[in-house]
Scaffold this active site. Sequence first.
Site, PDB file in Angstrom:
ATOM      1  N   TYR A 111      -5.336  -5.905  13.472  1.00 21.42           N
ATOM      2  CA  TYR A 111      -5.380  -4.562  14.048  1.00 21.42           C
ATOM      3  C   TYR A 111      -6.824  -4.088  14.002  1.00 21.42           C
ATOM      4  O   TYR A 111      -7.662  -4.696  13.320  1.00 21.42           O
ATOM      5  CB  TYR A 111      -4.484  -3.598  13.247  1.00 21.42           C
ATOM      6  N   GLU A 122      -1.717  -2.245  -5.528  1.00 20.18           N
ATOM      7  CA  GLU A 122      -2.914  -1.682  -4.873  1.00 20.18           C
ATOM      8  C   GLU A 122      -3.216  -0.294  -5.428  1.00 20.18           C
ATOM      9  O   GLU A 122      -2.689   0.688  -4.926  1.00 20.18           O
ATOM     10  CB  GLU A 122      -2.710  -1.630  -3.363  1.00 20.18           C
ATOM     11  N   GLY A 182       0.828  -1.206   0.000  1.00 20.34           N
ATOM     12  CA  GLY A 182       0.000   0.000   0.000  1.00 20.34           C
ATOM     13  C   GLY A 182       0.862   1.254   0.000  1.00 20.34           C
ATOM     14  O   GLY A 182       0.722   2.124   0.838  1.00 20.34           O
ATOM     15  N   TRP A 200      -2.829  -9.859   7.922  1.00 21.31           N
ATOM     16  CA  TRP A 200      -1.986  -8.665   7.809  1.00 21.31           C
ATOM     17  C   TRP A 200      -2.015  -7.990   9.167  1.00 21.31           C
ATOM     18  O   TRP A 200      -3.098  -7.580   9.577  1.00 21.31           O
ATOM     19  CB  TRP A 200      -2.480  -7.701   6.721  1.00 21.31           C
TER      20      TRP A 200
END
Length: 364
Positions: free
Chosen positions: A263, A143, A100, A344
């Site tokens: 997360y 991405e 990203g 991730w």
Amino acid sequence: MATSQKLSLLILTLLVVLQLYFSSAEAAIKGGYWYSGSGLSVSDINPSHFTHLFCAFADLDLQTNTLTISPANAAQFSTFTQTLQAKNPSVKTLLSIGGGGGHDLVANFSKMASQASSRKTFIDSSIQLARKNNFHGLDLDWEYPSTNTDKTNFGSLIKEWRAAVARDSSNTGKPALLLSAAVGGSAQITELQFYPGQDIANNLDWVNVMAYDLFRSDDYPTLTQPPAPLRNPRGQFSADEGVTKWIQLGVPQSKLALGLPFYGFKWSLSDPNQHRLFAPATKGLGQVKYKDIKNAGAQIVYNSTFVTNYCFKGTDWFGYDDTQSIAAKVSYAKQKGLFGYFAWQIEQDSNWALSQAASQAWGS
Ligand SMILES: *[C@@H]1O[C@H](CO)[C@@H](O)[C@H](O)[C@H]1NC(C)=O
Ligand SMILES: *[C@@H]1O[C@H](CO)[C@@H](O)[C@H](O)[C@H]1NC(C)=O
């Protein structure tokens, strides 16, 4: 023993051997990304919870159209496979490309993929780099492709990549490098119509569906949200919807891995006594690692309607995935016949609790 009995025994033995052979081949993925910027050293990874680990990220150098590893990462990347296989000999490793990285990187992918000559240079260098550093495969994190031209070029890139990987395998006598890609997991993130579904089905071993970041606190600061719900009875955007869209694009379930975020996102509540999902908030306070959410010592709730966890303490409110929602998502992936799941990213886990919950929910 009669001849016919001997023959049945032989056939039975053969069937058992064949079944063992095929079930030990790429049956499923329990994947995790290791991100070099996270600070976790490769030697501190516990690879026993994973079948595949992704080494993130190698870089596309637009001057030469080659794949490179930054000097700061060279030592850890070149020993990645060896270090992990010393603890789990069957773990497979893939070198992830891109990430990203923002506007610049996206433009660079578009440009490299737009010409046959730059695609060839890139593909050849990626195979060379993967072999030199002992990876089992390559993982493209572009991405995101965002035009019809990108879609066509993405298709050409993976078609040529597949052919090159097959050539490399017959030249070297080694198993073909694995080829995967991390792809958008929801129309909330990127328009999935710009992925060439049929080319992906034909040329990639699987795709990692990034079914997270659907409701981030910076985008939705006034109401608490489930950031990566599996289901969404309120309407649009959920991981299940993303998986359904990918199947509609023509990629079979057996080539989809469901993304699990390690997360969550933090909000500040307007009223500490109103702490449900979609409670009023004063602001979004950004992304927080699972391990830091655990350390907040907040009261944890599992909501099975959306399949998310959240927790609160005073005006602090966190939407995230805990062991319950992770296990429920993984069970969904298994029931749905997906290839598996990936996380991730693994440094954000707390003593491997989520990695273990996911692995157990999938089973063996
Ligand atoms: C994109 O390419 C330019 C020109 O080669 C380079 O300066 C830049 O670092 C690249 N960006 C990324 C994120 O790789
Ligand atoms: C999940 O949260 C929604 C919104 O607050 C609520 O309507 C629903 O009843 C909750 N589901 C469960 C199982 O608690």
